[in-house]
Design a protein around this motif. Structure first.
Motif, PDB file in Angstrom:
ATOM      1  N   LEU A 123       1.025  -1.134  -0.054  1.00  0.00           N
ATOM      2  CA  LEU A 123       0.074  -0.047  -0.158  1.00  0.00           C
ATOM      3  C   LEU A 123       0.934   1.424   0.007  1.00  0.00           C
ATOM      4  CD1 LEU A 123      -2.986  -0.973   2.552  1.00  0.00           C
ATOM      5  CD2 LEU A 123      -3.210  -0.238   0.185  1.00  0.00           C
ATOM      6  N   ALA A 129      -4.144   5.751  -5.003  1.00  0.00           N
ATOM      7  CA  ALA A 129      -4.551   4.452  -3.933  1.00  0.00           C
ATOM      8  C   ALA A 129      -5.058   5.258  -2.954  1.00  0.00           C
ATOM      9  CB  ALA A 129      -3.188   4.156  -3.706  1.00  0.00           C
ATOM     10  N   ASN A 130      -4.810   6.526  -2.543  1.00  0.00           N
ATOM     11  CA  ASN A 130      -5.584   6.912  -1.334  1.00  0.00           C
ATOM     12  C   ASN A 130      -7.142   7.203  -1.976  1.00  0.00           C
ATOM     13  OD1 ASN A 130      -3.611   7.222   0.319  1.00  0.00           O
ATOM     14  ND2 ASN A 130      -2.941   9.316  -0.355  1.00  0.00           N
ATOM     15  N   LEU A 133      -8.800   3.854  -1.533  1.00  0.00           N
ATOM     16  CA  LEU A 133      -9.265   3.576  -0.268  1.00  0.00           C
ATOM     17  C   LEU A 133     -10.425   4.435   0.415  1.00  0.00           C
ATOM     18  CD1 LEU A 133      -5.424   3.308   1.220  1.00  0.00           C
ATOM     19  CD2 LEU A 133      -7.150   1.494   1.249  1.00  0.00           C
ATOM     20  N   GLY A 137     -13.757   2.802   1.552  1.00  0.00           N
ATOM     21  CA  GLY A 137     -14.485   3.237   2.972  1.00  0.00           C
ATOM     22  C   GLY A 137     -15.954   3.609   2.871  1.00  0.00           C
ATOM     23  N   LEU A 153     -10.221   0.892   8.172  1.00  0.00           N
ATOM     24  CA  LEU A 153      -9.327   1.405   7.188  1.00  0.00           C
ATOM     25  C   LEU A 153      -8.485   2.425   7.629  1.00  0.00           C
ATOM     26  CD1 LEU A 153     -12.110   1.389   4.380  1.00  0.00           C
ATOM     27  CD2 LEU A 153      -9.574   0.065   4.586  1.00  0.00           C
ATOM     28  N   PRO A 156      -4.567   1.208   7.582  1.00  0.00           N
ATOM     29  CA  PRO A 156      -4.159   0.943   6.498  1.00  0.00           C
ATOM     30  C   PRO A 156      -3.786   2.498   5.694  1.00  0.00           C
ATOM     31  CG  PRO A 156      -5.869  -0.539   6.712  1.00  0.00           C
ATOM     32  CD  PRO A 156      -5.961   0.169   8.032  1.00  0.00           C
ATOM     33  N   VAL A 157      -4.733   3.350   5.999  1.00  0.00           N
ATOM     34  CA  VAL A 157      -4.353   4.644   5.350  1.00  0.00           C
ATOM     35  C   VAL A 157      -3.072   5.427   6.032  1.00  0.00           C
ATOM     36  CG1 VAL A 157      -5.317   6.954   5.072  1.00  0.00           C
ATOM     37  CG2 VAL A 157      -6.677   4.835   4.523  1.00  0.00           C
ATOM     38  N   ALA A 160      -0.050   3.420   4.627  1.00  0.00           N
ATOM     39  CA  ALA A 160       0.240   3.745   3.096  1.00  0.00           C
ATOM     40  C   ALA A 160       0.900   5.150   3.072  1.00  0.00           C
ATOM     41  CB  ALA A 160      -1.280   3.847   2.362  1.00  0.00           C
TER      42      ALA A 160
END
Length: 470
Positions: A123, A129-130, A133, A137, A153, A156-157, A160
């Motif tokens: 990630l 990618a953001n 995500l 969510g 989530l 992971p954010v 990342a």
């Protein structure tokens, strides 16, 4: 902090002097008897949360629980003196049993199970990618609730984007989308809609009647976020971490995914299987709610026992954020009680002039006003009881509100769910996300700083929403 301790002791002494059996709802003071001055302790809590981290950060971070308790005592003590210890006990037990404990039990279960789900894989927090995500969510929030989606989530954010310097906007938009607007399509998404479901609003009514509003707000915010993150990326030119081999995304902690599903089933079951009431501290509570709280605690314990400590450690899980939310929201729930009572009094209460704005002289409801009043109050009060206040003000008849009054009900629903994003305390996940991000050593805006983000981004969006839909 000696003052805070003495205030708490004084209030508890008054409360403990009252017999618990006298806590029936009938002993509570009518909102028509309360002036707006009873809202001052609630204002004190808000200003403490907003200003003390800036003006007296060291004192706040070490003693925020005592400060919050002092404000609660400064409401309960005078309330007991003015209306009697019985009324104060009734108000306290009502908030504790009917609102705070069910709220915290659910939040604890979602926080614990969500913190046991680890998203592995490569990630890298690029703008694409953001945005993906945040979009994921936002979609999940109506299925697993805004709190569940936020807890799963946010870590992971954080991982990342660990290599980036310009990332505060990512966490702000995360709160906008995942912690609030994403929960607008089902009763499982956000507590106000769940209360509507308990009142008789059909389960899929929000899905069919709020989808346009949801899609508009989510689409605009995701597009705006992508543009802002692209600009931040171009200015920063970050160097992504070296990756030996790209690892596919996968989930660990499936037992917690199953437990999250169990939480949602319990929530749904509490709504469709009402049981006889039992007395808890003198308050009548449906047996299904008592069983639900017990189930949430059981799920929490199961998550703690079944999740390997190494997985939680790798996920950056800690209990500090939960403790902060529990202490501050205890004071918020207690001190907001008179404000909600005044609102419930409608045209006969201290907020009569405000309530009168919701309808024309002929008595016809004005959806745009319902949207903004419900939303403005949901920005700082708990959005679930605020929803109920305006639901009842609009007639409280679900059959009518779902048909002829559909636009009014949609306005109330959108105001409660969407505008909970306007401040950190508008919705519980907002404050939890802030606490988790700061617990990981990342920077978040101050209370007023976050509100400035909301004014700059959300208020123009809601103006457009009003013009298009209400």
């Amino acid at each position: 902090m000696r003052f805070a301790v003495l205030a708490v002791v004084a209030a508890l002494s008054l409360l403990l002097a009252a017999p618990p059996a006298l806590g029936a709802e009938g002993t509570a003071v009518d909102g028509r008897a309360l002036s707006l001055l009873w809202g001052l302790p609630f204002l004190g809590v808000l200003l403490s949360i907003a200003l003390m981290p800036l003006l007296a950060g060291r004192i706040w971070h070490h003693h925020y629980g005592k400060i919050a308790a002092a404000w609660a005592a400064l409401f309960l003590g005078p309330y007991a003196l003015a209306f009697g210890a019985e009324a104060a006990w009734a108000e306290f037990t009502h908030v504790l049993v009917q609102e705070y404990l069910p709220f915290m039990a659910l939040l604890l279960a979602l926080y614990t199970t969500g913190g046991g789900v680890l998203l592995r894989g490569t990630l890298v927090g690029t703008p694409a990618a953001n945005t993906a995500l945040l979009a994921a969510g936002t979609g999940l929030a109506s299925i697993m609730g805004t709190t569940g989606a936020s807890m799963v989530l946010i870590r992971p954010v954080l991982r990342a984007n660990a290599f980036r310097r310009r990332k505060t906007h990512t966490f702000v938009f995360f709160i906008f989308l995942v912690s609030n607007i994403g929960g607008s399509l089902t009763p499982l998404g956000d507590p106000p809609l769940y209360l509507g479901f308990l009142k008789g609003v059909e389960f899929f009514w929000p899905t069919t009647h709020l989808f346009g509003e949801f899609l508009f707000c989510a689409g605009v915010l995701l597009a705006l976020y992508y543009a802002m993150d692209r600009l931040a990326w171009a200015r920063e030119r970050p160097a992504p971490p070296a990756i030996a081999g790209r690892e596919r995304l996968r989930i660990e902690g499936w037992v917690n995914v199953a437990l999250l599903g169990a939480v949602l089933l319990v929530v749904l079951g509490m709504g469709v299987m009402p049981l006889p009431a039992v007395s808890v501290l003198g308050q009548p509570v449906g047996l299904e709610r008592v069983a639900g709280m017990a189930a949430f605690l059981g799920i929490t314990l199961a998550s703690v026992r079944l999740t390997p400590p190494a997985l939680r450690e790798e996920n950056g899980f800690a209990w500090g954020a939960m403790a902060e939310v529990a202490k501050l929201f205890a004071a918020i729930f207690v001190t907001m009680a008179p404000v909600l009572a005044i609102l419930r009094a409608g045209r006969e209460g201290g907020a009569a002039d405000l309530v009168a704005l919701t309808s024309t002289p002929a008595g016809e409801p004005i959806p745009a006003v319902y949207f903004w009043l419900t939303g403005a109050l949901s920005s700082f009060l708990d959005n679930a009881p605020t929803y109920l206040v305006f639901f009842n003000l609009a007639g409280g008849e679900p059959g009518h509100l779902m048909t002829q009054g559909a636009l009014t009900l949609a306005a109330i629903s959108c105001g409660a769910v969407f505008m909970g994003a306007n401040s950190y305390i508008g919705n519980a996940p907002n404050f939890m996300v802030k606490a988790i991000v700061e617990e990981q050593g990342e920077r978040m805006p101050s209370f007023f700083g976050y509100c400035a983000w909301a004014v700059a981004v959300l208020i123009p969006l809601f103006v457009l929403l009003t013009l298009l839909f209400f």
